[in-house]
Write an enzyme that holds these catalytic residues in place. Sequence first.
Site, mmCIF file in Angstrom:
data_model
loop_
_atom_site.group_PDB
_atom_site.id
_atom_site.type_symbol
_atom_site.label_atom_id
_atom_site.label_comp_id
_atom_site.label_asym_id
_atom_site.label_seq_id
_atom_site.Cartn_x
_atom_site.Cartn_y
_atom_site.Cartn_z
ATOM 1 N N CYS A 83 8.045 -38.226 -8.279
ATOM 2 C CA CYS A 83 6.673 -38.712 -8.463
ATOM 3 C C CYS A 83 5.834 -38.624 -7.193
ATOM 4 C CB CYS A 83 6.681 -40.151 -8.989
ATOM 5 S SG CYS A 83 7.495 -41.317 -7.882
ATOM 6 N N GLY B 97 -8.610 -7.018 4.774
ATOM 7 C CA GLY B 97 -9.471 -7.179 5.937
ATOM 8 C C GLY B 97 -8.839 -7.880 7.113
ATOM 9 N N TYR C 99 12.145 -34.367 -15.024
ATOM 10 C CA TYR C 99 10.689 -34.251 -15.101
ATOM 11 C C TYR C 99 10.080 -34.317 -13.715
ATOM 12 C CZ TYR C 99 10.459 -39.323 -14.295
ATOM 13 O OH TYR C 99 10.578 -40.583 -13.745
ATOM 14 N N MET D 11 -6.044 -7.016 8.894
ATOM 15 C CA MET D 11 -5.472 -6.152 9.929
ATOM 16 C C MET D 11 -6.359 -4.919 10.132
ATOM 17 S SD MET D 11 -1.406 -6.568 9.211
ATOM 18 C CE MET D 11 -1.559 -6.405 7.442
ATOM 19 N N ARG E 280 -3.553 -1.387 -6.065
ATOM 20 C CA ARG E 280 -2.774 -2.617 -5.934
ATOM 21 C C ARG E 280 -3.153 -3.535 -7.077
ATOM 22 N NH1 ARG E 280 -6.031 -4.497 -0.497
ATOM 23 N NH2 ARG E 280 -8.072 -4.707 -1.456
ATOM 24 N N LYS F 246 0.830 -1.214 0.000
ATOM 25 C CA LYS F 246 0.000 0.000 0.000
ATOM 26 C C LYS F 246 0.863 1.261 0.000
ATOM 27 C CE LYS F 246 -3.773 -0.282 2.253
ATOM 28 N NZ LYS F 246 -4.700 -0.488 3.385
ATOM 29 N N ARG G 41 -3.693 3.085 8.474
ATOM 30 C CA ARG G 41 -4.017 1.785 7.872
ATOM 31 C C ARG G 41 -2.757 0.928 7.730
ATOM 32 N NH1 ARG G 41 -7.431 2.918 2.520
ATOM 33 N NH2 ARG G 41 -5.742 4.389 2.099
ATOM 34 N N SER H 171 13.585 -42.008 -9.534
ATOM 35 C CA SER H 171 12.398 -41.206 -9.320
ATOM 36 C C SER H 171 12.309 -40.957 -7.824
ATOM 37 C CB SER H 171 11.143 -41.932 -9.816
ATOM 38 O OG SER H 171 10.012 -41.117 -9.629
ATOM 39 N N HIS I 37 -15.935 -7.887 1.506
ATOM 40 C CA HIS I 37 -14.964 -8.831 2.046
ATOM 41 C C HIS I 37 -15.181 -10.220 1.452
ATOM 42 C CE1 HIS I 37 -13.620 -11.850 5.049
ATOM 43 N NE2 HIS I 37 -12.557 -11.060 5.097
#
Length: 919
Positions: free
Chosen positions: A878, A127, A898, A129, A368, A48, A118, A811, A486
């Site tokens: 895996c 929402g 992979y 804090m 934001r 912010k 804030r 693997s 919210h």
Amino acid sequence: MPAKKATKKKAVKRGAKKRTAATAVKYIYDFGDKTDGNSKLRELLGGKGANLAEMARIGLPVPPGFTITTEVCTYFYDNGLKYPTTLEKELKASVAVIEKQLGKKLGAEKNPLLLSVRSGARESMPGMMDTILNLGLNDKTVKALAEESGNEAFAYDCYRRFIQMYGDVVMGVQAVNENDHCPFEAALEKLREEVGVKFDNQLTAENLKELIKRYKEIIKKRTKSAFPQDAYEQLWGSVGAVFKSWQNERAILYRQKYGIPAAWGTAVNVQAMVFGNMGEDCATGVAFTRDPANGEKVFYGEYLINAQGEDVVAGIRTPNPIAKLKEEMPNAHADLEAVRKKLEKHFKDMQDFEFTVQNNKLYMLQTRNGKRTGLAAVRIAVELVKEKLINQKTALLKIPADSISSLLVAVFDPAAEKKAKVLSTGLPAGPGAAAGKICFTAEKAEQVAASGGHAVLCRVETTPEDLRGMIAADGILTSRGGVSSHAALVARQMNKVCVCGASEVVIDYGAGTLTIGDTVLNEGDDISINGTSGDIYAGSVTTAPSEVNQVLSGKMKAKDSYTFQLFDQVMTWADKYRKLGVRTNADSPEQAANAVSFGAEGIGLCRTEHMFFEGDRITFMRQMILASDEKERRTALKKLLPFQRKDFTGLFKAMGGLPVTVRLLDPPLHEFLPHDESSKRELANSLGVDVDVISNRVHALHEANPMLGHRGCRLGISYPEITEMQARAIFEAAAACYKLKKPIKVVPEVMVPLVGFADELKNQVAVIHRVAAEVMEKKKVKFEYLVGTMIEVPRGALTADEIAETAQFFSFGTNDLTQTGLGMSRDDAGSFLGKYKELDIMPQNPFASIDAAGVGQLVEIGAAKGRKTNKGIKLGICGEHGGDPASINFFHQVGLNYVSCSPPRVPVARLAAAQAALK
């Protein structure tokens, strides 16, 4: 607190190290006419604060203010909730900068300066804090504000809001239990009833003075202290409350959910107040440069005339859509359109911004990168590329990898939805279909989810205290609040189905009912919500596959689904940049075909034990286990062979020549036997033996710790005939594929599980090679195959160089490697993991996201040692971590070939692999 303290001290040292060039640490950064910060200082100023400075820097109308850095938050917790000694001097100097710029003075009885306080963490935590508005008002300055504005009701409305916020957040006046009502809200409701008005903005100045009197009495009664009149006392109290809210329950829960380290801390933003509640030429709102629910390029948002910002997001009044502002305040709307375009062009992303209009003049309070659904994330990224605002690489990095899975979620079956009666329609805030039990509390939603059910959290409006229930629920329904409430904001971030602002829905918590017209539903009844259309249905409406699945299965044409086109575009880009291969964990042709349609490049794990539970197979398997000698075992295995061969043939055909890794039998044998008496008797009857034979064998196979017992390669070494049967089934299936009319050149990969000693693998490889030779000679066909192992015990990783002399591939089975490496049972860790996460001992569940610093080292060691002996060894993973984006990033860094994951996670893994390569 001590556990957190250690983590945060490290953060302080890192921050200090970066700034050694400065003679003194700067704790406050100004923005406005004098702007010190910019968007690059996000770690220091929070999201912010950094963006407020950036908006001021590019000339947008930002009320002046200053940001107290995240380093102060860290210091605050490390030093017994105390501030750095230089902070007070810096703060007063920055207040003076605002005073000079605006010609006002904090606490003055003429032209008083009013402030907002804030939070602003590095990552947005909507929402979670605390916030304070209208700071600086007291019994004297409120009169000055009334005189200055010419609107007494406005001034006292601001004062009562401030007292309520300050009393709640700073002085701790809250509901004492679930059945207690917020005392301030109760007093407000009572007064509205007394004077006969519906909304707060209908109260007169005299009404509000009476309310303020009652609020002060509440504070005095509940805290034994008077509401403070000194403006600087108010400011320090508010700053401290914001810092303290970094460790409130909902903030901690949110950080756990999204992996935000406690050590980051929050900044505090102090800013001059502007007022949207000063009259009919004033407004406040929240807007998005695009639709955050579906990503469409439209100006999206909402506002309220004569209101303050908290009124919009709290959902107390249902706001108007932003398009209506063009009628009510055309100049302000035109200014907002210009700001919208400037923000997107500058930040190169969809922005979520807050604004206030005071006396027809626009002010920007925040911007934001907006929270968005998965569908919106994909669409926005693709369309920003088309608009030439970003390139493909940037687009891929902007899409949270998990977002792609939201394009695959179920929708309501069109036929079923057509038959269902629409009870009401709300605002569509989170696309998709959700059906489940009505739950009015977070606790109830958690109970339903814990029992394996589906919950729809139904609230008048949600608050941060509902976060646990929102996490547990499949969908969220509110009767109040708009698309920036919210409920909507959090639902979008969580990719939850959400319908909000359904004004015809009447929820009575006391009676436990949800009423829409003549229909009355009770808590526990089924309800269905369509987060794409906003429609609400009684009962459970049948779901259908997503559009992407329908196109992939041939039930819909690609040209008819923009969702599929977006999916396909992102997957094409991902495949272009990723280095890691992506395979799937599949045990049946159906699973394999599904995974291939999602882009899987092979099977990284076929669990053969899953094949033994269908039909007669479990009986033959049990015969084998109960056999008294090798001959009886071979007789039972001979019956299992054709089933296994058929299974492997189906898998090989489904994969069409892509690699298939088959893991030999892994679990202990007792898992295949019945344990209750009735099942034992049933098995004894089917086998024609006495029930005592079954009971004795079950008892004989019992292990104190079966996870570390007679399983994996240990079974194959003890009973080589099991390995023989499985190897024969694999190779005969491969031979059959070579002899098809259109031959499939299968290269099966046979994986021996749980190897920790090189000789274990050598023992099993000898059996596998012998059987392969026998099959090739008998079937008159030659085929290639690989033999490797699953590295899933620490010794296997530490002696990988020895094992690699025999293995052609590794693997990493990170599920068991995590259990054995951490000495932690996956099934039992739930009893303490929550506490560990709360204390930041273990920020993430290690079974969901790999413990890179610990278990990850075993993977690195195994990979390095394996390649040292065998440069061409193929390395994969895996475990369940193969579908986790953070883990995939780690595996990319290690240099694996992979990852393998469940079929629905294949698209996520493809995108995460591309992001890992681009990072």
